[in-house]
Design a protein around this motif. Structure first.
Motif, PDB file in Angstrom:
ATOM      1  N   UNK A 201       0.831  -1.206   0.000  1.00 32.65           N
ATOM      2  CA  UNK A 201       0.000   0.000   0.000  1.00 32.65           C
ATOM      3  C   UNK A 201       0.866   1.256   0.000  1.00 32.65           C
ATOM      4  N   UNK A 202       1.940   1.252   0.800  1.00 32.73           N
ATOM      5  CA  UNK A 202       2.839   2.413   0.840  1.00 32.73           C
ATOM      6  C   UNK A 202       3.497   2.633  -0.521  1.00 32.73           C
ATOM      7  N   UNK A 203       3.944   1.546  -1.134  1.00 35.63           N
ATOM      8  CA  UNK A 203       4.596   1.654  -2.450  1.00 35.63           C
ATOM      9  C   UNK A 203       3.628   2.176  -3.501  1.00 35.63           C
ATOM     10  N   UNK A 204       2.365   1.742  -3.410  1.00 40.89           N
ATOM     11  CA  UNK A 204       1.357   2.217  -4.359  1.00 40.89           C
ATOM     12  C   UNK A 204       1.126   3.714  -4.209  1.00 40.89           C
ATOM     13  N   UNK A 205       1.100   4.192  -2.972  1.00 39.02           N
ATOM     14  CA  UNK A 205       0.920   5.628  -2.735  1.00 39.02           C
ATOM     15  C   UNK A 205       2.050   6.411  -3.394  1.00 39.02           C
ATOM     16  N   UNK A 206       3.286   5.968  -3.132  1.00 42.73           N
ATOM     17  CA  UNK A 206       4.451   6.663  -3.701  1.00 42.73           C
ATOM     18  C   UNK A 206       4.410   6.615  -5.223  1.00 42.73           C
ATOM     19  N   UNK A 207       4.120   5.432  -5.774  1.00 39.73           N
ATOM     20  CA  UNK A 207       4.112   5.264  -7.225  1.00 39.73           C
ATOM     21  C   UNK A 207       3.032   6.123  -7.882  1.00 39.73           C
ATOM     22  N   UNK A 208       1.829   6.083  -7.348  1.00 42.27           N
ATOM     23  CA  UNK A 208       0.720   6.818  -7.968  1.00 42.27           C
ATOM     24  C   UNK A 208       0.902   8.327  -7.807  1.00 42.27           C
ATOM     25  N   UNK A 209       1.357   8.768  -6.639  1.00 45.33           N
ATOM     26  CA  UNK A 209       1.603  10.203  -6.450  1.00 45.33           C
ATOM     27  C   UNK A 209       2.669  10.689  -7.426  1.00 45.33           C
ATOM     28  N   UNK A 210       3.714   9.880  -7.636  1.00 48.13           N
ATOM     29  CA  UNK A 210       4.752  10.256  -8.605  1.00 48.13           C
ATOM     30  C   UNK A 210       4.183  10.396 -10.009  1.00 48.13           C
ATOM     31  N   UNK A 211       3.186   9.561 -10.337  1.00 49.54           N
ATOM     32  CA  UNK A 211       2.616   9.577 -11.683  1.00 49.54           C
ATOM     33  C   UNK A 211       1.596  10.689 -11.890  1.00 49.54           C
ATOM     34  N   UNK A 212       0.940  11.114 -10.811  1.00 52.04           N
ATOM     35  CA  UNK A 212      -0.178  12.060 -11.010  1.00 52.04           C
ATOM     36  C   UNK A 212       0.100  13.471 -10.504  1.00 52.04           C
ATOM     37  N   UNK A 213       1.198  13.685  -9.777  1.00 50.13           N
ATOM     38  CA  UNK A 213       1.375  14.988  -9.136  1.00 50.13           C
ATOM     39  C   UNK A 213       1.364  16.143 -10.138  1.00 50.13           C
ATOM     40  N   UNK A 214       2.000  15.925 -11.301  1.00 50.43           N
ATOM     41  CA  UNK A 214       2.055  16.998 -12.287  1.00 50.43           C
ATOM     42  C   UNK A 214       0.662  17.299 -12.835  1.00 50.43           C
ATOM     43  N   UNK A 215      -0.143  16.232 -13.077  1.00 53.05           N
ATOM     44  CA  UNK A 215      -1.496  16.439 -13.598  1.00 53.05           C
ATOM     45  C   UNK A 215      -2.371  17.148 -12.575  1.00 53.05           C
ATOM     46  N   UNK A 216      -2.143  16.849 -11.293  1.00 52.96           N
ATOM     47  CA  UNK A 216      -2.894  17.529 -10.243  1.00 52.96           C
ATOM     48  C   UNK A 216      -2.567  19.020 -10.235  1.00 52.96           C
ATOM     49  N   UNK A 217      -1.274  19.351 -10.296  1.00 53.43           N
ATOM     50  CA  UNK A 217      -0.869  20.759 -10.294  1.00 53.43           C
ATOM     51  C   UNK A 217      -1.412  21.492 -11.515  1.00 53.43           C
ATOM     52  N   UNK A 218      -1.330  20.837 -12.687  1.00 51.86           N
ATOM     53  CA  UNK A 218      -1.853  21.460 -13.903  1.00 51.86           C
ATOM     54  C   UNK A 218      -3.367  21.639 -13.800  1.00 51.86           C
ATOM     55  N   UNK A 219      -4.046  20.583 -13.319  1.00 53.75           N
ATOM     56  CA  UNK A 219      -5.500  20.651 -13.182  1.00 53.75           C
ATOM     57  C   UNK A 219      -5.939  21.745 -12.226  1.00 53.75           C
ATOM     58  N   UNK A 220      -5.261  21.846 -11.082  1.00 55.68           N
ATOM     59  CA  UNK A 220      -5.614  22.886 -10.109  1.00 55.68           C
ATOM     60  C   UNK A 220      -5.301  24.267 -10.680  1.00 55.68           C
ATOM     61  N   UNK A 221      -4.187  24.369 -11.405  1.00 51.67           N
ATOM     62  CA  UNK A 221      -3.840  25.646 -12.029  1.00 51.67           C
ATOM     63  C   UNK A 221      -4.891  26.091 -13.032  1.00 51.67           C
TER      64      UNK A 221
END
Length: 334
Positions: A201-221
């Motif tokens: 579960x911890x590894x999944x959190x790290x992996x998914x956050x690494x994959x989506x963080x940029x899209x989240x920032x762009x989306x919020x922007x």
């Protein structure tokens, strides 16, 4: 009821965080959140922090649950059923796999290779990126529980109907032959310890956050820009509820984009706040998450053109119908 409302506002909507960011913007930066710049900073900081907190907690919980359903066990469960029951189970199992549309395709190949009917695997392929347990709470945190539950229900219905149509069309011959040649051997699943599940579960959190963080920032922007800088008359002229083409336009614009629900939610939030119909917003979200251009390109590698066209056509028509339906009756949700 009071306790539920308090938990909803403080844990999901995080009103405490909104107030904290408001104090930061107004007292530290000396800006009013009623003005464009201050409002944009508040929207961006608040939404980014809230989404990442919820995302981490939800993905950890969902991944722990998912550890009980590895691909081989999932295949065995689905293999026991057929018809609409199998399509429904595939759609439901897709909700506990927090994948984007591209990362769902390897599982689609694995299930098809293992002998599952393609209609069942397509129900999974539609459901997995479109609807997951995290989307329920994230939608509830931004809109409300009625909207969140309605989104999940229509997403599951679309996945079941889409898979059923493809199954009835008997299009197995339009799957590339190498997919069926990759037979998966029946191996005994190793039972994970609680510690191993927590590590997963911890590894999944790290992996998914690494994959989506940029899209989240762009989306919020983008959301902050829509919310504070684009005039109402422009949004109304393009996506107003009185425009018959708004759902079609939102769907067409959404398909080429590549993001997941975590990146599209801030945009959806801003559009709804500016008066765009809930159906138009949901159509955009569904098009982005279920039919991103990269996933279509990847899927073309494993299915032939006719099956790909049927799949894309069924999903697009379903999304458009959902969009117009929600625009007509969305007032009951907001």
């Amino acid at each position: 009821m009071f306790i539920f409302d308090w938990l909803n506002s403080q844990l999901l909507k995080m009103e405490w965080l909104s107030n904290l960011v408001k104090a930061l913007v107004e007292q530290v930066f000396g800006l009013s959140i009623q003005e464009r710049l201050g409002g944009s900073i508040h929207f961006f900081v608040y939404d980014v922090i809230k989404i990442f907190i919820l995302l981490s907690v939800l993905i950890f919980t969902i991944s722990y649950i998912q550890s009980f359903f590895p691909p081989e066990r999932t295949r065995k469960i689905l293999g026991k059923y057929n018809g609409i029951t199998a399509n429904t189970l595939a759609a439901l199992l897709g909700t506990v796999t927090p994948f984007c549309s591209c990362s769902s395709i390897p599982l689609f190949i694995g299930f098809t290779s293992a002998g599952l009917p393609i209609g069942v695997t397509f129900s999974f392929l539609i459901s997995s990126p479109l609807v997951d347990l995290a989307s329920v709470l994230l939608l509830a945190s931004i809109f409300n529980w009625k909207t969140a539950i309605a989104y999940v229900l229509v997403g599951l219905v679309l996945a079941v109907i889409g898979g059923t149509i493809i199954s009835k069309a008997k299009m197995e011959e339009y799957v590339e032959s190498f997919v069926f040649g990759n037979k998966i051997s029946d191996v005994e699943e190793e039972e994970l310890t609680t510690g191993a599940r927590l590590d997963f579960a911890r590894c999944q959190v790290v992996d998914i956050v690494k994959r989506v963080w940029l899209y989240v920032l762009i989306g919020v922007g983008i959301g902050a820009t829509i919310h504070n800088w684009i005039p109402d008359y422009i949004i109304s002229a393009v996506l107003g509820q009185d425009k018959w083409y708004s759902v079609l336009l939102a769907t067409i614009v959404g398909v080429p984009m590549y993001a997941d629900i975590f990146g599209t939610l801030p945009i959806a939030e801003a559009l709804v706040l500016r008066g765009v119909g809930i159906g138009t917003v949901l159509a955009f979200m569904m098009a982005v998450t279920a039919l991103s251009l990269p996933s279509i390109i990847m899927l073309k590698k494993v299915v032939k053109t006719r099956l790909l066209v049927v799949f894309v056509g069924v999903v697009i028509i379903g999304i458009i119908i959902i969009g117009y339906t929600f625009n007509a009756f969305g007032y009951m949700l907001l």
